[in-house]
Design an enzyme around this catalytic site. Structure first.
Site, short mmCIF file in Angstrom:
data_model
loop_
_atom_site.label_atom_id
_atom_site.label_comp_id
_atom_site.label_asym_id
_atom_site.label_seq_id
_atom_site.Cartn_x
_atom_site.Cartn_y
_atom_site.Cartn_z
N HIS A 1 -1.54 1.72 -4.11
CA HIS A 1 -1.98 3.11 -3.95
C HIS A 1 -1.11 4.10 -4.72
CE1 HIS A 1 -4.16 1.84 -0.01
NE2 HIS A 1 -4.85 1.55 -1.08
N GLN B 1 0.85 -1.20 0.00
CA GLN B 1 0.00 0.00 0.00
C GLN B 1 0.88 1.24 0.00
OE1 GLN B 1 -3.50 -0.53 2.95
NE2 GLN B 1 -2.07 -2.16 3.44
P1 OAD Z 1 -1.52 2.88 8.93
O1 OAD Z 1 -0.89 4.14 9.41
O2 OAD Z 1 -3.00 2.81 8.90
O3 OAD Z 1 -1.02 1.66 9.82
C1 OAD Z 1 0.34 1.49 10.07
C2 OAD Z 1 0.50 0.18 10.81
O4 OAD Z 1 1.88 -0.04 10.99
C3 OAD Z 1 -0.16 0.15 12.20
O5 OAD Z 1 -0.87 -1.06 12.34
C4 OAD Z 1 1.04 0.19 13.15
O6 OAD Z 1 0.79 -0.55 14.33
C5 OAD Z 1 2.10 -0.49 12.31
N1 OAD Z 1 3.48 -0.13 12.66
C6 OAD Z 1 3.98 1.02 13.19
N2 OAD Z 1 5.30 0.94 13.32
C7 OAD Z 1 5.68 -0.28 12.85
C8 OAD Z 1 6.93 -0.96 12.70
N3 OAD Z 1 8.07 -0.40 13.07
N4 OAD Z 1 6.89 -2.21 12.20
C9 OAD Z 1 5.74 -2.81 11.82
N5 OAD Z 1 4.55 -2.22 11.93
C10 OAD Z 1 4.51 -0.97 12.44
O7 OAD Z 1 -0.87 2.57 7.48
P2 OAD Z 1 -1.44 1.64 6.33
O8 OAD Z 1 -2.17 0.46 6.88
O9 OAD Z 1 -0.33 1.41 5.38
O10 OAD Z 1 -3.60 5.34 1.60
O11 OAD Z 1 -2.48 2.62 5.67
C11 OAD Z 1 -3.20 2.20 4.55
C12 OAD Z 1 -3.49 3.38 3.66
O12 OAD Z 1 -4.09 4.42 4.40
C13 OAD Z 1 -2.27 4.03 3.06
O13 OAD Z 1 -1.79 3.37 1.91
C14 OAD Z 1 -2.74 5.41 2.73
C15 OAD Z 1 -3.48 5.68 4.01
O14 OAD Z 1 -4.43 6.63 4.02
C16 OAD Z 1 -3.80 6.42 0.83
O15 OAD Z 1 -3.28 7.50 1.04
C17 OAD Z 1 -4.74 6.15 -0.31
#
Ligand code: OAD
Length: 227
Positions: free
Chosen positions: A104, A86
């Site tokens: 994305h 993503q």
């Molecule tokens: P999120 O910010 O929603 O989630 C990030 C995840 O990474 C959370 O579950 C955290 O617990 C985890 N996390 C944080 N630090 C970490 C680490 N060091 N190692 C492993 N995990 C860790 O991000 P996404 O799920 O990628 O889309 O968000 C999905 C989409 O929402 C993105 O692609 C973007 C956003 O809005 C668009 O802009 C269209």
């Protein structure tokens, strides 16, 4: 050769210094999605949208792949590996992963507002007003905004459906349709989640590895290579 599919999100790039979206102090705490990441925002204030992505691009260019991105590349010695991300950064590619699908979009590319097939690499840090495609229309960031279709979704679902092993890392699974991809995995596949925090989505049958990507992924990769 067994197939491994990695579904990655912002958390895998967190240890490279790139902010996630929904953690405390994440990007969506400091910006409103409606102002910077929707077609409506682009209509209303394209300068703000361009500025938001120019900042992101600058940070991505300054960041380096971390231990998690690098470890995933090692899997390619023994497995057919597909990364479905993503993320809009290029850290998987710079680490050396060969098959990376961006759900994305990609921050280092722009595209025509007239013909979505006209996609260009952004050589500089910035994309600004007045920069046009060969048909003469303003270029926009090559990003899938909220409310837009995810063109790679169908292919991503197909890739996930063929996985022998699925690794979900660094995503809250809060955003659909990407989050729904986990539902395409075969019941026989081995499934892992690597995340230091609980994820929103329901993940029956997954082994939860409660660790940051930079620790959890290299450990899992070693385990899979030895298996
Ligand atoms: P999120 O910010 O929603 O989630 C990030 C995840 O990474 C959370 O579950 C955290 O617990 C985890 N996390 C944080 N630090 C970490 C680490 N060091 N190692 C492993 N995990 C860790 O991000 P996404 O799920 O990628 O889309 O968000 C999905 C989409 O929402 C993105 O692609 C973007 C956003 O809005 C668009 O802009 C269209």
């Amino acid at each position: 050769m067994k197939r491994i599919v990695v579904l990655s999100g912002a958390g895998i790039s967190a240890e490279s210094g790139l902010k996630t979206f929904r953690d405390s102090d994440g990007l969506w705490e400091n910006y409103r999605i409606e102002d910077v990441a929707t077609p409506q925002a682009w209509k209303k204030d394209r300068r703000l949208v361009l500025q938001f992505y120019n900042e992101r691009r600058k940070q991505v260019k300054a960041a380096k792949p971390n231990a998690a991105h690098l470890a995933l590349v090692q899997l390619e010695e023994k497995f057919e590996v597909h990364i479905v991300t993503q993320n809009i950064d290029d850290l998987h590619e710079r680490a050396g992963s060969k098959k990376v699908l961006h759900l994305h979009g990609e921050i280092l590319k722009s595209r025509s507002t007239m013909d979505p097939h006209l996609v260009y690499t952004i050589e500089k840090h910035e994309l600004n007003e007045g920069e046009k495609c060969e048909l003469g229309s303003q270029l926009r960031p090559h990003i899938v905004w909220f409310g837009e279709m995810v063109p790679a979704l169908e292919y991503a679902a197909y890739i996930v459906s063929r996985a022998d092993i699925l690794i979900v890392v660094g995503t809250s699974l809060a955003v659909y349709p990407a989050a729904g991809l986990v539902n395409y995995v075969s019941p026989e596949a081995n499934k892992y989640v690597v995340n230091p925090d609980p994820v929103v989505g329901e993940l029956a049958g997954f082994k939860f590895i409660n660790a940051k990507a930079g620790i959890g992924i290299p450990e899992l990769v070693q385990e899979l290579i030895k298996s």
